[in-house]
Scaffold this active site. Structure first.
Site, mmCIF file in Angstrom:
data_model
loop_
_atom_site.group_PDB
_atom_site.id
_atom_site.type_symbol
_atom_site.label_atom_id
_atom_site.label_comp_id
_atom_site.label_asym_id
_atom_site.label_seq_id
_atom_site.Cartn_x
_atom_site.Cartn_y
_atom_site.Cartn_z
ATOM 1 N N GLU A 1 -6.808 3.884 -5.725
ATOM 2 C CA GLU A 1 -7.972 4.318 -4.954
ATOM 3 C C GLU A 1 -8.398 5.683 -5.477
ATOM 4 O O GLU A 1 -7.616 6.633 -5.466
ATOM 5 C CB GLU A 1 -7.652 4.406 -3.468
ATOM 6 N N ASP B 1 -2.816 4.811 -2.687
ATOM 7 C CA ASP B 1 -3.809 5.487 -1.863
ATOM 8 C C ASP B 1 -4.195 6.835 -2.491
ATOM 9 O O ASP B 1 -3.321 7.600 -2.928
ATOM 10 C CB ASP B 1 -3.203 5.701 -0.467
ATOM 11 N N ASP C 1 0.857 -1.188 0.000
ATOM 12 C CA ASP C 1 0.000 0.000 0.000
ATOM 13 C C ASP C 1 0.894 1.240 0.000
ATOM 14 O O ASP C 1 1.558 1.539 0.988
ATOM 15 C CB ASP C 1 -0.893 -0.017 1.253
ATOM 16 N N HIS D 1 -10.713 -1.074 4.905
ATOM 17 C CA HIS D 1 -10.343 -0.502 6.204
ATOM 18 C C HIS D 1 -10.955 0.872 6.443
ATOM 19 O O HIS D 1 -10.879 1.399 7.551
ATOM 20 C CB HIS D 1 -8.818 -0.409 6.304
ATOM 21 N N ASP D 2 -11.567 1.476 5.409
ATOM 22 C CA ASP D 2 -12.190 2.787 5.543
ATOM 23 C C ASP D 2 -13.714 2.722 5.542
ATOM 24 O O ASP D 2 -14.372 3.760 5.524
ATOM 25 C CB ASP D 2 -11.752 3.699 4.379
#
Length: 540
Positions: free
Chosen positions: A240, A190, A95, A314-315
């Site tokens: 993302e 990200d 990531d 995770h968000d």
């Protein structure tokens, strides 16, 4: 390289498996569970950041891109994980947080000291704009020692990098090459569509500033340069996309553009935002959800783009609590959601615990939360006039911590995650949602996921075939068809708690997957129970 028949599994490292008894998940913990992931049907593991970080945003505030945080293990531990995963046919995806760094990163610290070279690595301005941070309040932070403001689209400890500076882009290429040479097989980037900022900064009369930097003018060129110069065209790369649109997502992921393998976008996860405000609750608009899925699947197919398919990460809160019914129809709704999305056109990205039907955390006290966004909004929403109880209700449904509780391996005191109290409490109201319980239950959500992923991998229609939605008028039923040559698969999903009827256009063929014990059909009228899902092969 093609990724149509692959499956990605996201691991939130702090909450997957603790190997050394400190209550925090780590790299050796992941290595110890690789056989579980192989048996599930996983081809790639995406691990959230384990780099050096002050952990103001759980690792998404990186202070050193080259060093493993000792909290999570060592570089040798990582090398062993990469080797052991490779031995099982599993690739590791890292990531990469390239939109911003921690304010503790040496680059930013040099900028604070007035080094003109490193001040150009970030955005320092004499006067702030009225832009808002994604985490609330201003997107600018004043630095007394420089008498300037710096830009942070997220927490004030996450300073945005200046991608218009080629020195910055070259430094980030070095980071990718370093990890590529250590044997990783892919990268997740990200909020990568925010990296291109405007050449001049001004107040936003229309909102919080996001339209000035979302899918910015040079973002596609920056990505092509990054991918080409590091030679990762054939690696699995995921972007993302924050508030991106369909046209840009096609551009990011169309193979001939040489940018990314696939994209995450979030439009389907905003159908329970009242007035498109994350912090205003409403019941999910399931008809809107269905239409968004159809719109993006059709549009990406026509444009040659490719999706990373996901409900949870995770968000995000847990999908079974959000779009299903984690009480009365826990198994049915968890299985239906998997069927509805993960047999579509794209690459499934399963989030840890989703394959068990893990629900939202059920927290009732602000002291139980760890997420910086949740803690910030606990104060912000009260200042806006909401009561303490109202705010806690909102957080219980919206907090990112819902997806960050430890994976439940067994029914022991700390669910097999650790031998001590974890860094964040686990508060599942479903005792059956553990790996050991579900492995021994043929009807479990876990075993259903295994069958679904195996079916998808073995079927050309389900992995790389075209998708059509021939029955758009069925309000409660998501129905679609996957086709590859003569092979046709039909997917029918009742997305509601209602019992509904569906007229089959042709006699039903061979049943391949079903989340209920019996099928109720008479004179080509199919009765679908709450959250019922059926996959069948059309007779030729």
């Amino acid at each position: 390289m093609h990724f149509e028949n692959k499956t990605i599994y996201e691991i939130y490292i702090k909450s997957f498996q603790d190997s050394n008894g400190d209550g925090i998940g780590d790299i050796p913990g992941i290595t110890s569970r690789l056989d579980y992931l192989r048996d599930l049907g996983v081809d790639y593991i995406w691990i959230t950041p384990f780099f050096m970080s002050p952990l103001k945003d759980n690792g998404y505030d990186i202070s050193d891109y080259y060093t493993v945080n000792p909290m999570f293990g060592t570089l040798s531990d990582l090398d062993r994980l990469i080797a052991e995963a490779d031995r099982r046919g599993i690739g590791i995806i890292l990531d990469m947080v390239f939109n911003h760094t921690s304010t503790q990163h040496p680059w930013f610290q040099k900028a604070l000291q007035g080094d003109p070279e490193y001040m150009e690595y970030y955005y320092f301005r004499d006067t702030p704009t009225n832009w808002h941070s994604k985490f609330g309040n201003s997107a600018w932070e004043y630095v007394p020692q420089r008498n300037k403001y710096y830009l942070h689209l997220f927490d004030k400890t996450q300073a945005d990098l200046n991608w218009s500076n080629k020195k910055v882009r070259d430094e980030l290429k070095k980071v990718l090459l370093y990890w590529k040479n250590r044997g990783v097989k892919g990268f997740r980037f990200d909020v990568v569509n925010l990296i291109s900022k405007p050449t001049s900064f001004r107040d936003d009369e229309q909102g919080d500033g996001r339209h000035f930097y979302t899918d910015g003018e040079n973002v596609h060129a920056y990505l092509r340069e990054l991918v080409t110069d590091t030679g990762i065209e054939e690696y699995l790369t995921i972007g993302e996309m924050s508030s991106s649109d369909l046209t840009n997502c096609i551009g990011y992921s169309r193979k001939q553009n040489r940018e990314l393998s696939m994209v995450f976008h979030f439009h389907h996860l905003k159908v329970d935002y009242k007035d498109m405000n994350k912090w205003e609750l409403m019941k999910p608009d399931m008809e809107r959800l269905k239409q968004l899925l159809i719109q993006w699947q059709t549009g990406m197919q026509e444009g040659g783009g490719w999706d990373a398919l996901f409900w949870c990460n995770h968000d995000q809160p847990r999908a079974v609590s959000r779009f299903g019914n984690d009480r009365q129809y826990w198994k049915e709704s968890a299985k239906m959601l998997a069927t509805a999305l993960y047999l579509m056109r794209g690459t499934p990205c399963i989030y840890q615990g989703e394959e068990l039907g893990q629900p939202n955390a059920g927290f009732t006290d602000i002291r139980q939360y760890r997420d910086v966004e949740s803690v910030n909004y606990y104060d912000i929403l009260q200042k806006e006039g909401k009561s303490r109880d109202e705010v806690l209700t909102i957080l219980s449904e919206r907090s990112r911590d819902n997806g960050r509780t430890p994976l439940c391996w067994d029914a022991s005191q700390y669910n097999g995650f650790s031998t001590v109290k974890p860094w964040i409490m686990s508060n599942s109201h479903i005792p059956e949602a553990t790996v050991t319980a579900e492995e021994s239950d043929p009807d479990s959500i876990l075993n259903y996921y295994k069958r679904l992923l195996k079916l998808r991998k073995e079927s050309s229609a389900l992995s790389k075939g075209s998708i059509t939605f021939p029955y758009p008028r069925c309000r409660d039923v998501l129905a679609y068809e996957r086709t590859w040559g003569p092979e046709k698969k039909q997917i029918l999903c009742n997305m509601t708690e209602n019992t509904v009827t569906f007229r089959l256009p042709k006699p039903m063929g061979t049943i391949l997957l079903h989340n209920r014990p019996d099928i109720h059909i008479q004179d080509e009228i199919l009765t679908l129970g709450p959250f019922e899902a059926i996959v069948y092969e059309e007779e030729t």
